[in-house]
Motif scaffolding. Structure first.
Motif, PDB file in Angstrom:
ATOM      1  N   ALA A 326      42.742  -6.062  17.715  1.00 20.98           N
ATOM      2  CA  ALA A 326      44.116  -6.563  17.685  1.00 20.98           C
ATOM      3  C   ALA A 326      44.193  -7.927  17.008  1.00 20.98           C
ATOM      4  CB  ALA A 326      44.674  -6.647  19.101  1.00 20.98           C
ATOM      5  N   ILE A 327      43.241  -8.797  17.291  1.00 12.32           N
ATOM      6  CA  ILE A 327      43.210 -10.106  16.616  1.00 12.32           C
ATOM      7  C   ILE A 327      43.082  -9.909  15.111  1.00 12.32           C
ATOM      8  CG2 ILE A 327      41.815 -12.183  16.281  1.00 12.32           C
ATOM      9  CD1 ILE A 327      41.188 -12.038  19.303  1.00 12.32           C
ATOM     10  N   THR A 328      42.201  -9.008  14.704  1.00 11.01           N
ATOM     11  CA  THR A 328      42.016  -8.729  13.280  1.00 11.01           C
ATOM     12  C   THR A 328      43.301  -8.199  12.664  1.00 11.01           C
ATOM     13  OG1 THR A 328      39.679  -8.241  13.636  1.00 11.01           O
ATOM     14  CG2 THR A 328      40.669  -7.410  11.608  1.00 11.01           C
ATOM     15  N   ALA A 329      43.935  -7.256  13.333  1.00  7.65           N
ATOM     16  CA  ALA A 329      45.185  -6.679  12.815  1.00  7.65           C
ATOM     17  C   ALA A 329      46.260  -7.749  12.667  1.00  7.65           C
ATOM     18  CB  ALA A 329      45.661  -5.566  13.731  1.00  7.65           C
ATOM     19  N   GLY A 330      46.340  -8.669  13.643  1.00  7.02           N
ATOM     20  CA  GLY A 330      47.338  -9.726  13.569  1.00  7.02           C
ATOM     21  C   GLY A 330      47.083 -10.665  12.412  1.00  7.02           C
ATOM     22  N   VAL A 331      45.821 -11.031  12.193  1.00 12.34           N
ATOM     23  CA  VAL A 331      45.485 -11.927  11.086  1.00 12.34           C
ATOM     24  C   VAL A 331      45.770 -11.258   9.747  1.00 12.34           C
ATOM     25  CG1 VAL A 331      43.581 -13.111   9.918  1.00 12.34           C
ATOM     26  CG2 VAL A 331      43.800 -13.264  12.403  1.00 12.34           C
ATOM     27  N   VAL A 332      45.413  -9.969   9.631  1.00 16.43           N
ATOM     28  CA  VAL A 332      45.688  -9.241   8.395  1.00 16.43           C
ATOM     29  C   VAL A 332      47.189  -9.179   8.146  1.00 16.43           C
ATOM     30  CG1 VAL A 332      45.575  -6.966   7.289  1.00 16.43           C
ATOM     31  CG2 VAL A 332      43.560  -7.901   8.421  1.00 16.43           C
ATOM     32  N   ASP A 333      47.972  -8.890   9.197  1.00 13.18           N
ATOM     33  CA  ASP A 333      49.428  -8.825   9.053  1.00 13.18           C
ATOM     34  C   ASP A 333      50.001 -10.165   8.590  1.00 13.18           C
ATOM     35  OD1 ASP A 333      52.016  -7.576   9.337  1.00 13.18           O
ATOM     36  OD2 ASP A 333      52.272  -8.717  11.178  1.00 13.18           O
ATOM     37  N   PHE A 334      49.423 -11.255   9.097  1.00  8.05           N
ATOM     38  CA  PHE A 334      49.906 -12.590   8.723  1.00  8.05           C
ATOM     39  C   PHE A 334      49.544 -12.957   7.280  1.00  8.05           C
ATOM     40  CE2 PHE A 334      48.677 -17.172   8.520  1.00  8.05           C
ATOM     41  CZ  PHE A 334      49.960 -17.718   8.548  1.00  8.05           C
ATOM     42  N   LEU A 335      48.345 -12.590   6.844  1.00 12.92           N
ATOM     43  CA  LEU A 335      47.837 -13.065   5.558  1.00 12.92           C
ATOM     44  C   LEU A 335      48.032 -12.082   4.409  1.00 12.92           C
ATOM     45  CD1 LEU A 335      44.476 -14.742   6.642  1.00 12.92           C
ATOM     46  CD2 LEU A 335      46.600 -15.873   5.975  1.00 12.92           C
ATOM     47  N   ALA A 336      48.033 -10.795   4.702  1.00 13.03           N
ATOM     48  CA  ALA A 336      48.046  -9.808   3.610  1.00 13.03           C
ATOM     49  C   ALA A 336      49.453  -9.486   3.139  1.00 13.03           C
ATOM     50  CB  ALA A 336      47.330  -8.541   4.066  1.00 13.03           C
TER      51      ALA A 336
END
Length: 336
Positions: A326-336
């Motif tokens: 979930a942390i990874t998904a959130g970071v990807v959503d923020f940056l990608a």
């Protein structure tokens, strides 16, 4: 106002979470997280590899290694005239979820891709197992920003059975590091490992780590020690304080929403006992947030004093395959 570095052209978010659970009062659900793509083309180009449930190893062997977060930065801060710690309300969450009582967790496989190619993410696993052996060092006051002085660090909390918060944070950080690196990111940890011989780093040093590596996002990982009846996660973002966090308040809010929504998508329960009672909180008194010049959030992933939350927080499969995903998904959503 410093700007956040742009996203690599063509980067596409390829990490997603899907929840399938049996709903209804008193029913037991099964939590499932599945990889998803934001575009058909991205799905065709990614390769999924199944993560093992054993997860990263943690060592408690004594070591003379110095914590990695002692690097300093040259930027000068101008403290606010007010030394009062402010807690402000936040906007309502974009997503909420009905709480299901999962009895088993299925780990989301590590997904390979290039969504974060060329980007830097700092993960800050809260506290350190050795802090209790170095109380004089961790109890000394440091500049927490915004005219506030606080203890360098604390021992953190633990479950009623003695499972330490620092161990939860470290394992999740190592699992998230693996996932973020699979997406092309460079990942920096504020402390190298869980080690009884180490202490700190201090909250101000932790906040500055992202500045030294020009991080695109910083996530500080914690678990709460609230009354036993309290449950759920919350995401803390910095308040906008002139001369301290006014330059990162807006992007940090976007990061908070992205991580919050990813946790909700993974079936996690937003806390209703703190902040705006929807899984969000805004703080101006936290040194780790105040000293950052990069977009930053702090996550309290659950309440270690709640028996139900503690069972989840200490489950290696949940740590590696749900929280880290979930942390990874959130970071990807923020940056990608």
């Amino acid at each position: 106002m410093r700007s956040v570095r742009g996203v690599v052209p063509g980067a596409v978010a390829v990490v997603g979470l899907a929840l399938t659970a049996a709903c209804g009062a008193g029913s037991a659900g099964t939590l499932s997280a599945g990889a998803a793509s934001s575009a058909p083309a991205a799905a065709a180009s990614t390769t999924a590899t199944t993560a093992t449930t054993a997860g990263p190893s943690v060592t408690a062997a004594p070591s003379a290694t110095t914590p990695a977060a002692t690097a300093t930065q040259s930027a000068t801060r101008t403290p606010s005239a007010s030394a009062t710690a402010l807690r402000t309300s936040s906007d309502p969450a974009r997503r909420t979820t009905r709480w299901n009582e999962p009895t088993t967790f299925r780990a989301l496989p590590v997904v390979s891709g290039r969504a974060l190619a060329g980007m830097v993410v700092v993960l800050d696993p809260g506290h350190q197992i050795g802090n209790s052996r170095h109380l004089a060092k961790v109890n000394r006051l440091v500049n927490a920003g915004n005219g506030i002085r606080k203890a360098c660090n604390t021992t953190g909390t633990q479950t009623n059975g003695g499972y330490p918060e620092s161990k939860v944070a470290m394992r999740i950080a190592l699992a998230a590091k693996k996932r973020l690196e699979a997406q092309g990111a460079k990942v920096v940890l504020t402390r190298p490992r869980e080690d009884v011989a180490l202490w700190g780093p201090c909250i101000d040093a932790r906040g500055r780590v992202g500045n030294g590596v020009d991080a695109d996002a910083v996530v500080s990982i914690h678990a709460d020690g609230a009354p036993a009846t309290a449950r759920g996660f919350h995401v803390i973002r910095p308040a906008s304080v002139k001369g301290w966090t006014d330059d990162i308040a807006k992007p940090s809010k976007r990061l908070a929403i992205a991580v919050h929504d990813a946790l909700v998508d993974a079936g996690q329960r937003p806390a209703t006992y703190i902040g705006s009672h929807d899984g969000y909180d805004v703080r101006s008194d936290l040194g780790t947030l105040n000293w950052s010049d990069q977009p930053i959030v702090m996550i309290e992933l659950g309440n270690m004093r709640s028996a139900r939350d503690a069972a989840m927080l200490t489950d290696p499969k949940w740590q590696d395959g749900v929280a880290a995903a979930a942390i990874t998904a959130g970071v990807v959503d923020f940056l990608a």
